[in-house]
Design a protein around this motif. Structure first.
Motif, short mmCIF file in Angstrom:
data_model
loop_
_atom_site.label_atom_id
_atom_site.label_comp_id
_atom_site.label_asym_id
_atom_site.label_seq_id
_atom_site.Cartn_x
_atom_site.Cartn_y
_atom_site.Cartn_z
N GLU A 1 2.35 -3.53 30.56
CA GLU A 1 1.66 -2.35 30.04
C GLU A 1 2.64 -1.19 29.86
O GLU A 1 2.56 -0.44 28.87
CB GLU A 1 0.51 -1.97 30.97
CG GLU A 1 -0.65 -2.96 30.89
CD GLU A 1 -1.68 -2.79 32.00
OE1 GLU A 1 -1.39 -2.01 32.95
OE2 GLU A 1 -2.75 -3.41 31.91
N PHE B 1 4.67 -1.69 26.67
CA PHE B 1 3.97 -1.29 25.45
C PHE B 1 3.77 0.22 25.39
O PHE B 1 4.07 0.86 24.37
CB PHE B 1 2.62 -1.99 25.36
CG PHE B 1 1.87 -1.68 24.09
CD1 PHE B 1 2.05 -2.48 22.96
CD2 PHE B 1 1.02 -0.58 23.99
CE1 PHE B 1 1.39 -2.19 21.77
CE2 PHE B 1 0.37 -0.28 22.81
CZ PHE B 1 0.55 -1.09 21.69
N ASP B 2 3.28 0.79 26.47
CA ASP B 2 2.87 2.19 26.45
C ASP B 2 4.04 3.17 26.31
O ASP B 2 3.86 4.29 25.81
CB ASP B 2 2.06 2.52 27.71
CG ASP B 2 0.75 1.75 27.78
OD1 ASP B 2 0.29 1.26 26.72
OD2 ASP B 2 0.18 1.62 28.88
N GLN C 1 7.36 -1.31 20.42
CA GLN C 1 7.44 -0.92 19.03
C GLN C 1 8.89 -0.78 18.58
O GLN C 1 9.25 -1.15 17.46
CB GLN C 1 6.69 0.39 18.82
CG GLN C 1 6.40 0.72 17.37
CD GLN C 1 5.30 1.76 17.23
OE1 GLN C 1 4.35 1.78 18.00
NE2 GLN C 1 5.44 2.64 16.25
N LYS D 1 -1.67 -2.70 16.61
CA LYS D 1 -1.14 -2.31 17.91
C LYS D 1 -2.10 -2.72 19.02
O LYS D 1 -1.67 -3.21 20.08
CB LYS D 1 -0.90 -0.80 17.96
CG LYS D 1 0.22 -0.32 17.06
CD LYS D 1 0.56 1.14 17.32
CE LYS D 1 -0.59 2.06 16.99
NZ LYS D 1 -0.25 3.47 17.21
N SER D 2 -3.41 -2.53 18.82
CA SER D 2 -4.39 -2.87 19.85
C SER D 2 -4.38 -4.36 20.13
O SER D 2 -4.47 -4.78 21.30
CB SER D 2 -5.79 -2.42 19.41
OG SER D 2 -6.12 -2.98 18.14
N SER E 1 -1.81 -6.36 19.67
CA SER E 1 -0.53 -6.67 20.31
C SER E 1 -0.57 -6.36 21.80
O SER E 1 -0.07 -7.14 22.62
CB SER E 1 0.60 -5.89 19.64
OG SER E 1 0.72 -6.24 18.28
N ARG E 2 -1.15 -5.22 22.16
CA ARG E 2 -1.22 -4.86 23.57
C ARG E 2 -2.08 -5.85 24.34
O ARG E 2 -1.73 -6.29 25.44
CB ARG E 2 -1.77 -3.44 23.74
CG ARG E 2 -1.62 -2.88 25.17
CD ARG E 2 -2.20 -1.49 25.27
NE ARG E 2 -1.79 -0.82 26.50
CZ ARG E 2 -2.34 -1.01 27.69
NH1 ARG E 2 -3.34 -1.89 27.83
NH2 ARG E 2 -1.91 -0.35 28.76
N GLN E 3 -3.22 -6.22 23.76
CA GLN E 3 -4.09 -7.20 24.41
C GLN E 3 -3.38 -8.54 24.55
O GLN E 3 -3.46 -9.20 25.58
CB GLN E 3 -5.37 -7.38 23.60
CG GLN E 3 -6.39 -8.30 24.25
CD GLN E 3 -7.53 -8.67 23.32
OE1 GLN E 3 -7.31 -9.31 22.30
NE2 GLN E 3 -8.74 -8.26 23.67
#
Length: 464
Positions: free
Chosen positions: A12, A15-16, A21, A437-438, A440-442
């Motif tokens: 997390e 990504f965050d 990216q 993006k959503s 990819s994070r999941q």
């Protein structure tokens, strides 16, 4: 803190903080077009300068291989062997992309620069396949960082020619069986069924492309002077094509109608939600007594990809001397691959189309494969992903498209688990390709959980 909690925190943060990216942008910036000669130096650079350093930082030993097919793109393998008694996971990705189509992207976008707009990250390869193997590699790294080791052995193969038909990949796998020996195959390619929910598929439809040609004479002849006197190649070809399906696209060649749509496969497909393609579907096209899911995941489909007679851009008042159609059959397990084109030839001859020539393409074809959806590793992966993100994956017996799964399922003899990290509306193979993006994070969280579960349960896995 448990292994899972620590690994989730790692991924997390990755990504965050924007690291995901940034890394994806660097991969997209490499113009790795395998269908265009200008991409050739970038195919090598992607492996040597982008992927190998990433894997080496994760404790993998990398090897670079010449393709068994002369002048075909290179292949990279990597391995991290922690203990010979542990199970081994083989993963895969392809770093090449289709042609950039620079002049067709909308204003403000360019293929080899990752551009963010809302939930979308645009760029060639953003969805197919750079983001997909990046997610899997970084999920493994999150587990390593959480406990100091992976907890299972891992091998990676990255090819650079998938968009050109994976030349040499099958030969490479056959030659390198010992190097690629593993217990299970887990990789990512293709789209999810729904953007917000993960998908697992265990094989793919096969694909065979071919031309149908009618060559009657050299040159064209005046349609006024010879109309009604000379046979029209385009007309003959049109009737021949029309004989392959009925007017609703139902296949009329008996040998092309598979026998593998069993009651269990139908049960699996019936449990799927509506296919979220982003495109209005035609309910009256295809096999009449099949559901949409059965048509695309459990049945064969015939497509005319292109047709030509005369000069379409500047028609003349003339009867063309020849006509050609480029065609494709997508097929599932249960279709006799070796009899696809012979069956077509027999059909055309029975229908009186002896002037129609069948010309096989030597490239861009993949056999059909399918692992039983009830396989223990399918159940394991599905339960793990649901536990990680709270959403049960959609289970497909095979992808509707084609990919080189036969190299892993048949040549290497592995159970194959594919967890795609894109979605149907991503403009794959088209201008404005993008990834969400959503999503990819999941996907990062889901794959991190899957690899953490493999680590925690490696001594108890049921692989057969």
């Amino acid at each position: 803190m448990t292994l899972h909690d620590a690994a989730y925190a790692n991924i997390e943060s990755y990504f965050d903080t924007g690291a995901f990216q940034t890394e994806l942008a660097a991969l997209v910036a490499r113009p790795t077009e395998s269908q265009d000669p200008r991409g050739k130096p970038h195919l090598h650079a992607y492996l040597h300068e982008d992927i190998a350093p990433m894997l080496q930082e994760m404790g993998f030993t990398c090897r670079f291989h010449d393709n068994p097919v002369p002048d075909a793109p290179p292949i990279l393998t990597a391995e991290r062997i922690e203990n010979a008694t542990l199970p081994t996971v083989l993963s895969y990705g392809h770093g090449d992309v289709v042609r950039a189509q620079e002049d067709q992207w909308r204003e403000g976008l360019t293929p080899f620069e990752l551009i963010e707009e809302g939930d979308r990250l645009y760029g060639r390869g953003a969805a197919d396949n750079k983001v997909q193997h990046l997610i899997n590699l970084r999920a493994m790294r999150a587990v390593i960082a959480a406990q100091g080791h992976l907890g299972f052995n891992a091998k990676i193969i990255i090819e650079m020619g998938e968009e050109a038909g994976s030349p040499g990949l099958k030969e490479f796998c056959a030659q390198q069986k010992d190097l690629l020996k593993a217990d299970v195959f887990i990789a990512s390619d293709g789209p999810r069924l729904r953007p917000g929910a993960p998908t697992i598929f265990t094989g793919s439809r096969g694909g065979v492309s071919f031309d149908l040609e009618v060559n009657l004479r050299d040159g064209a002849n005046h349609s006024g002077n010879f109309g009604g006197l000379l046979a029209d190649p385009a007309m003959i070809l049109a009737h021949a094509l029309a004989s392959i399906t009925d007017d609703h696209g139902q296949i009329q060649i008996a040998e092309w109608r598979p026998d593998s749509l069993t009651s269990r496969i139908r049960e699996i497909l019936a449990a799927l939600p509506a296919h979220d393609t982003g495109i209005a579907l035609d309910p009256d096209w295809g096999e009449a007594d099949l559901t949409p899911a059965e048509r695309v995941f459990g049945w064969n489909s015939f497509t005319i990809l292109a047709m030509k007679a005369g000069v379409p851009e500047a028609p003349l008042n003339a009867i063309a001397g020849s006509a050609r159609a480029t065609c494709q059959l997508r097929f599932v397990v249960g279709t006799d691959v070796d009899d696809i084109l012979p069956a077509l030839r027999r059909h055309l001859d029975r229908a009186g189309f002896d002037k129609v020539k069948v010309v096989e393409h030597g490239e861009n074809s993949f056999p059909a494969t399918r692992l039983a959806p009830d396989h223990p590793m399918v159940r394991f992966a599905s339960a793990s992903i649901e536990n990680s993100i709270g959403v049960a994956p959609d289970i497909l017996p095979n992808l509707g498209g084609s990919l080189p799964n036969d190299c892993f399922a048949e040549v290497l003899g592995l159970p194959t688990i594919w967890v795609p990290h894109s979605y149907a509306g991503c403009s794959q193979h088209a201008p404005d390709e993008h990834v969400l993006k959503s999503l990819s994070r999941q996907a990062l969280v889901a794959m991190t959980g899957l690899f953490a579960d493999l680590s925690a349960q490696s001594s108890n896995l049921k692989l057969q």
